[in-house]
Every structure is written in C-alpha cells, then in structure tokens.
Design an enzyme around this catalytic site. Structure first.
Site, PDB file in Angstrom:
ATOM      1  N   SER A  17     -35.739 108.077  34.791  1.00 10.40           N
ATOM      2  CA  SER A  17     -36.028 107.257  33.622  1.00 10.40           C
ATOM      3  C   SER A  17     -36.478 108.163  32.506  1.00 10.40           C
ATOM      4  O   SER A  17     -36.725 109.348  32.723  1.00 10.40           O
ATOM      5  CB  SER A  17     -37.119 106.228  33.961  1.00 10.40           C
ATOM      6  OG  SER A  17     -36.914 105.052  33.233  1.00 10.40           O
ATOM      7  N   ILE A  63     -24.987  97.405  36.055  1.00  7.35           N
ATOM      8  CA  ILE A  63     -25.405  96.080  35.564  1.00  7.35           C
ATOM      9  C   ILE A  63     -26.112  96.242  34.220  1.00  7.35           C
ATOM     10  O   ILE A  63     -26.845  95.348  33.788  1.00  7.35           O
ATOM     11  CB  ILE A  63     -26.326  95.338  36.576  1.00  7.35           C
ATOM     12  CG1 ILE A  63     -27.497  96.240  37.011  1.00  7.35           C
ATOM     13  CG2 ILE A  63     -25.526  94.847  37.776  1.00  7.35           C
ATOM     14  CD1 ILE A  63     -28.584  95.472  37.769  1.00  7.35           C
ATOM     15  N   ARG A  69     -24.966  98.102  30.605  1.00  9.42           N
ATOM     16  CA  ARG A  69     -23.985  97.790  29.572  1.00  9.42           C
ATOM     17  C   ARG A  69     -22.772  98.675  29.824  1.00  9.42           C
ATOM     18  O   ARG A  69     -22.914  99.832  30.237  1.00  9.42           O
ATOM     19  CB  ARG A  69     -24.529  98.091  28.176  1.00  9.42           C
ATOM     20  CG  ARG A  69     -25.478  97.056  27.622  1.00  9.42           C
ATOM     21  CD  ARG A  69     -24.763  95.745  27.265  1.00  9.42           C
ATOM     22  NE  ARG A  69     -25.683  94.780  26.687  1.00  9.42           N
ATOM     23  CZ  ARG A  69     -26.369  93.877  27.390  1.00  9.42           C
ATOM     24  NH1 ARG A  69     -26.235  93.803  28.697  1.00  9.42           N
ATOM     25  NH2 ARG A  69     -27.175  93.029  26.784  1.00  9.42           N
ATOM     26  N   GLU A 110     -16.029  94.607  26.212  1.00  6.17           N
ATOM     27  CA  GLU A 110     -15.997  93.200  26.637  1.00  6.17           C
ATOM     28  C   GLU A 110     -15.458  92.330  25.507  1.00  6.17           C
ATOM     29  O   GLU A 110     -15.781  92.577  24.353  1.00  6.17           O
ATOM     30  CB  GLU A 110     -17.417  92.754  27.013  1.00  6.17           C
ATOM     31  CG  GLU A 110     -17.878  93.406  28.290  1.00  6.17           C
ATOM     32  CD  GLU A 110     -19.278  92.988  28.722  1.00  6.17           C
ATOM     33  OE1 GLU A 110     -19.797  91.975  28.219  1.00  6.17           O
ATOM     34  OE2 GLU A 110     -19.843  93.692  29.562  1.00  6.17           O
ATOM     35  N   HIS A 113     -19.807  89.860  33.623  1.00  5.53           N
ATOM     36  CA  HIS A 113     -21.140  89.897  32.985  1.00  5.53           C
ATOM     37  C   HIS A 113     -21.963  88.638  33.318  1.00  5.53           C
ATOM     38  O   HIS A 113     -22.315  87.855  32.433  1.00  5.53           O
ATOM     39  CB  HIS A 113     -20.989  90.061  31.456  1.00  5.53           C
ATOM     40  CG  HIS A 113     -22.201  90.648  30.818  1.00  5.53           C
ATOM     41  ND1 HIS A 113     -22.168  91.440  29.705  1.00  5.53           N
ATOM     42  CD2 HIS A 113     -23.521  90.558  31.147  1.00  5.53           C
ATOM     43  CE1 HIS A 113     -23.398  91.807  29.371  1.00  5.53           C
ATOM     44  NE2 HIS A 113     -24.240  91.274  30.233  1.00  5.53           N
ATOM     45  N   ILE A 114     -22.255  88.500  34.600  1.00  7.51           N
ATOM     46  CA  ILE A 114     -22.954  87.285  35.064  1.00  7.51           C
ATOM     47  C   ILE A 114     -24.339  87.603  35.639  1.00  7.51           C
ATOM     48  O   ILE A 114     -24.880  86.826  36.415  1.00  7.51           O
ATOM     49  CB  ILE A 114     -22.115  86.521  36.120  1.00  7.51           C
ATOM     50  CG1 ILE A 114     -21.718  87.451  37.302  1.00  7.51           C
ATOM     51  CG2 ILE A 114     -20.897  85.873  35.490  1.00  7.51           C
ATOM     52  CD1 ILE A 114     -21.141  86.706  38.499  1.00  7.51           C
ATOM     53  N   GLY A 115     -24.897  88.762  35.242  1.00  2.72           N
ATOM     54  CA  GLY A 115     -26.176  89.195  35.812  1.00  2.72           C
ATOM     55  C   GLY A 115     -27.252  88.122  35.818  1.00  2.72           C
ATOM     56  O   GLY A 115     -27.948  87.914  36.815  1.00  2.72           O
TER      57      GLY A 115
HETATM   58  P1  NAP Z   1     -36.425  97.585  30.313  1.00  2.00           P
HETATM   59  O1  NAP Z   1     -37.554  96.994  31.071  1.00  2.00           O
HETATM   60  O2  NAP Z   1     -36.651  97.984  28.901  1.00  2.00           O
HETATM   61  O3  NAP Z   1     -35.898  98.838  31.158  1.00  2.00           O
HETATM   62  C1  NAP Z   1     -35.036  99.790  30.680  1.00  2.00           C
HETATM   63  C2  NAP Z   1     -35.471 101.133  31.237  1.00  2.00           C
HETATM   64  O4  NAP Z   1     -34.500 102.100  30.829  1.00  2.00           O
HETATM   65  C3  NAP Z   1     -36.819 101.575  30.693  1.00  2.00           C
HETATM   66  O5  NAP Z   1     -37.674 101.754  31.765  1.00  2.00           O
HETATM   67  C4  NAP Z   1     -36.517 102.868  29.965  1.00  2.00           C
HETATM   68  O6  NAP Z   1     -37.316 103.939  30.343  1.00  2.00           O
HETATM   69  C5  NAP Z   1     -35.189 103.298  30.520  1.00  2.00           C
HETATM   70  N1  NAP Z   1     -34.477 104.085  29.518  1.00  2.00           N
HETATM   71  C6  NAP Z   1     -34.248 103.811  28.223  1.00  2.00           C
HETATM   72  N2  NAP Z   1     -33.562 104.806  27.641  1.00  2.00           N
HETATM   73  C7  NAP Z   1     -33.353 105.731  28.599  1.00  2.00           C
HETATM   74  C8  NAP Z   1     -32.702 106.982  28.621  1.00  2.00           C
HETATM   75  N3  NAP Z   1     -32.128 107.487  27.510  1.00  2.00           N
HETATM   76  N4  NAP Z   1     -32.670 107.653  29.782  1.00  2.00           N
HETATM   77  C9  NAP Z   1     -33.256 107.174  30.889  1.00  2.00           C
HETATM   78  N5  NAP Z   1     -33.903 105.993  30.929  1.00  2.00           N
HETATM   79  C10 NAP Z   1     -33.934 105.272  29.799  1.00  2.00           C
HETATM   80  O7  NAP Z   1     -35.197  96.606  30.284  1.00  2.00           O
HETATM   81  P2  NAP Z   1     -34.702  95.600  31.434  1.00  2.00           P
HETATM   82  O8  NAP Z   1     -35.249  94.267  31.193  1.00  2.00           O
HETATM   83  O9  NAP Z   1     -34.907  96.240  32.753  1.00  2.00           O
HETATM   84  O10 NAP Z   1     -33.130  95.556  31.076  1.00  2.00           O
HETATM   85  C11 NAP Z   1     -32.367  96.730  31.103  1.00  2.00           C
HETATM   86  C12 NAP Z   1     -30.972  96.513  30.562  1.00  2.00           C
HETATM   87  O11 NAP Z   1     -30.211  95.787  31.497  1.00  2.00           O
HETATM   88  C13 NAP Z   1     -30.870  95.668  29.299  1.00  2.00           C
HETATM   89  O12 NAP Z   1     -31.111  96.442  28.128  1.00  2.00           O
HETATM   90  C14 NAP Z   1     -29.473  95.139  29.351  1.00  2.00           C
HETATM   91  O13 NAP Z   1     -28.589  96.000  28.664  1.00  2.00           O
HETATM   92  C15 NAP Z   1     -29.153  95.134  30.831  1.00  2.00           C
HETATM   93  N6  NAP Z   1     -29.035  93.769  31.384  1.00  2.00           N
HETATM   94  C16 NAP Z   1     -27.842  93.384  31.893  1.00  2.00           C
HETATM   95  C17 NAP Z   1     -27.721  92.128  32.454  1.00  2.00           C
HETATM   96  C18 NAP Z   1     -26.406  91.670  33.030  1.00  2.00           C
HETATM   97  O14 NAP Z   1     -26.116  90.493  32.944  1.00  2.00           O
HETATM   98  N7  NAP Z   1     -25.631  92.539  33.627  1.00  2.00           N
HETATM   99  C19 NAP Z   1     -28.803  91.259  32.493  1.00  2.00           C
HETATM  100  C20 NAP Z   1     -29.995  91.692  31.957  1.00  2.00           C
HETATM  101  C21 NAP Z   1     -30.105  92.960  31.402  1.00  2.00           C
HETATM  102  P3  NAP Z   1     -38.829 104.223  30.059  1.00  2.00           P
HETATM  103  O15 NAP Z   1     -39.567 103.044  30.578  1.00  2.00           O
HETATM  104  O16 NAP Z   1     -39.001 105.406  30.878  1.00  2.00           O
HETATM  105  O17 NAP Z   1     -38.986 104.413  28.607  1.00  2.00           O
HETATM  106  C1  GLV Z   2     -27.659  90.516  29.666  1.00  2.00           C
HETATM  107  O1  GLV Z   2     -26.801  91.325  29.716  1.00  2.00           O
HETATM  108  C2  GLV Z   2     -28.888  90.717  28.976  1.00  2.00           C
HETATM  109  O2  GLV Z   2     -29.044  91.736  28.294  1.00  2.00           O
HETATM  110  O3  GLV Z   2     -29.739  89.823  29.091  1.00  2.00           O
END
Ligand code: NAP
Ligand code: GLV
Length: 326
Positions: free
Chosen positions: A176, A235, A237, A266, A284-286
């Site tokens: 991370s 999961i 982007r 997408e 994209h159904i996460g």
């Molecule tokens: P989050 O809590 O902000 O977690 C993202 C993590 O990524 C943070 O811990 C951050 O690290 C780390 N990060 C950011 N930039 C980085 C880099 N350059 N190198 C390494 N680590 C990095 O967000 P979340 O709620 O878990 O969601 C994460 C992402 O999942 C969303 O932004 C979205 O794009 C995706 N998502 C997809 C779906 C889907 O349907 N497939 C659903 C929900 C979310 P630090 O804490 O160390 O700063």
């Molecule tokens: C889904 O991809 C989200 O970012 O909530």
C-alpha cells in the site's frame, strides 16, 4: 425547494426521502440518462446524484451554474474532476463503508471461481453435458486454502479481502502507499514492496483507487514478475491493469488465470479477453446486492439533503469545497 437530478433509475424509497425533504426530483423511470440528457437537464439542478460511469468534468460542471453537490453512487471518484468541482465550491460525496464487505465478497467469489474454474465447468456442463465422474477432469484447478494472498491497496476493501484470507489460513502480504503496522499486528499481515508481492503470491487482488499513480500499475513488467501459477483479481478499476498485456500473458500461459470485475474502457471489454477460458469476467458488479445498493442510495440521498440544508455531509470527498461554502 431545490432541484435534484438523478442520472439513474433509483429505489423509490430513496427518491421519496428527497421529496419529503421538500426537493423536486428528476430521474428516469428506467435505465439511465445519456450524457446529452444530463447536459440538457442540469441547468437548474442544485444537486446531482450520479453513477460512477457518468463523467463529471468541466463541460458538465459549467452547464450547471446552480450546482452545490455531486453525490457519486460509488466509492471510487475517478469519474469526477475533483479539482474543477472544488474550484467551483461544489461538494463531492461518495459511498464508502456500506459497500466494503459486499465488494470483498465479490473479490473472493472471483478468486475462488478462477482457482476452481467454476465458470468453465458450468459452461462445459451446459454445452456438452456431464460425462460422468473422472479422476483427471478437464477442470483441475488449484487450492486456495493455506496458500499466499497478496493485497494491493490495503484500504477498506483491501483489509476486508485480507481478513477473509486469514480465514482461509493464508499467509497474507500487502502493498500500500503507507505501511499499516497496527493492521499488520491485528491481522498477521506482512508488508512487501509491490515487486516482491508479485513474485511471491499465488493470488494477487487489486483494491487501489484509480489515480495517475495507479494507472497501469500492473503492466507487462509486473505480469512478468508473477508466478506462472498465479491468479490476478481486479476489483479496483480497469485502467489499473494494462488489459492488452494481461490478455497476452493469459493467452501465453505466463500466469494461470485472471478474474476481472472492471475493464479499461467500460462498458467495452477488450476483445482479446473474451475467448480466453482462463479469464473470469463480470460486468462491474462488486457492490451489486440489493442491500448494499439500497444503502448506497440512502447514503447519497442523506449527503444531498445535508448539503442542501447547509450541513457538512459525513462522506465528504473534497473538504476544501466545503470550507468555501462558509
Ligand atoms: P480506500 O479505503 O481508500 O482504499 C484504497 C487503498 O489504496 C488505500 O489504503 C490507499 O493506501 C491505497 N492506495 C492509494 N494509492 C495507492 C498507490 N499509488 N499505491 C499503493 N496503494 C495505494 O478505498 P476502498 O473503499 O477500499 O475502495 C478502493 C477502490 O475499489 C475504489 O477506489 C474503487 O475504485 C474500487 N471499488 C470497486 C468496486 C467494484 O464494484 N468492483 C466496488 C467498490 C470499490 P494508503 O491507505 O496506504 O494511503
Ligand atoms: C464501485 O466501483 C465503486 O467505486 O463503488
């Protein structure tokens, strides 16, 4: 009374909450609004509830002189020009937390599906029938229990993925932006630089947001570091992975399999991925469960009501814009 434009069909209960708060709501009965429809309806809107597939950019923001808040139905906000919104004092909100476990479940469903070749097996059974139990079937997979899991981006969803991994008796490595010693101790995780994580892990799950730094974080070079037997799960982007390089690595058997819920362009899916039996692909159904989509709608509605009433929303993405609203 403020006009709230919603770009998608939504749960009627959530729309009703907005109406009861005294707002005028405009939303499609079914499906979603096209970009042109959004642009032609946003002129008078003070709030926009939008999808992560709606591009909220300079063009859209300048067509919306009265806009105070953009509530994104999703946690990722890479579809929104945050700098432009903040410059205009427009508050942006998202839907964190409520979708964390649901998305982690889907990440694990994909991991298991790729490891045990569930989609291939199901498709073959329907198309060719069940030829009877054989000792060496065409769908021999790999074990999950007790192996090595790598999480890239140890945020909310990444942590939920890692916690499930411990339940499967896995050694869990993470990479991370910042190290998380407390979480390492709590969950027994090991920090590893990305290259080491890729070299050592059997399963690599991507849970970073899309930013300029994470664009093509996994490309040709990174794929070449992974084990021949490894499985990649995205999961996060689509553009976090160089899809073309991935399709090549899968086709040439340089990694075992991939499971993707997100794609670079997408709703297009790279045509080279479609024929690959070792790619599990979902649209994209996460966060797509009834309960979680309901909670996301409620949260977006709460944010809009708060901002329109002059209250700071709980899930504010750009605090600078809020401080300008004074
Ligand atoms: P989050 O809590 O902000 O977690 C993202 C993590 O990524 C943070 O811990 C951050 O690290 C780390 N990060 C950011 N930039 C980085 C880099 N350059 N190198 C390494 N680590 C990095 O967000 P979340 O709620 O878990 O969601 C994460 C992402 O999942 C969303 O932004 C979205 O794009 C995706 N998502 C997809 C779906 C889907 O349907 N497939 C659903 C929900 C979310 P630090 O804490 O160390 O700063
Ligand atoms: C889904 O991809 C989200 O970012 O909530």
């Amino acid at each position: 009374m403020a006009k709230v434009l919603i770009t998608t069909e939504m749960f009627s209960e959530a729309v009703e909450v907005l109406r009861r708060a005294g707002h005028q709501v405009e939303a499609p009965q079914a499906g979603r609004l096209s970009r042109d429809q959004i642009l032609s309806r946003i002129q008078e809107a003070e709030a926009l509830i939008c999808l992560l597939s709606d591009r909220v950019d300079e063009e859209l923001l300048s067509a919306a002189p009265r806009l105070k808040v953009v509530a994104n139905l999703g946690v990722g906000v890479d579809n929104i020009d945050l700098e432009a919104a903040t410059r205009r004092g427009i508050v942006v909100t998202n839907t964190p937390d409520v979708l964390t476990e649901t998305t982690a479940d889907l990440g694990w469903a994909l991991l298991m599906a790729a490891a045990r070749r569930l989609v291939e097996a199901d498709r073959d059974l329907r198309e060719r029938g069940f030829p009877g139990w054989t000792f060496i079937p065409p769908h021999l997979g790999v074990d999950v229990w007790g192996r090595i899991l790598g999480v890239v981006g140890l945020g909310r969803i990444g942590t939920a993925i890692a916690r499930r991994g411990r339940g499967f008796n896995m050694r869990v490595l993470y990479f991370s932006r910042t190290r998380k010693p407390a979480r390492e101790r709590e969950l027994g995780l090991e920090y590893a630089p990305l290259d080491r994580l890729l070299r050592e892990c059997d399963f690599v799950v991507l849970t970073v947001p899309l930013t300029p730094e994470t664009h093509h974080l996994i490309g040709e070079r990174e794929l070449s570091l992974m084990k021949e037997d490894a499985i990649l799960v995205n999961i996060a982007r689509g553009p976090v992975v160089d899809e073309e390089a991935l399709a090549r690595a899968l086709r040439e058997g340089r990694i075992r399999a991939a499971a993707l819920d997100v794609f670079e362009r997408e709703p297009e899916v790279h045509p080279d991925l479609l024929p690959l039996r070792n790619a599990v692909l979902t649209p994209h159904i996460g966060s797509a469960t009834w309960a979680t989509r309901g909670a996301m709608a409620d949260l977006a509605v709460e944010s809009v009501i708060a901002v329109l009433a002059g209250r700071r929303p709980a899930n504010l993405v750009n605090p600078k814009a809020w401080s300008q609203t004074g």
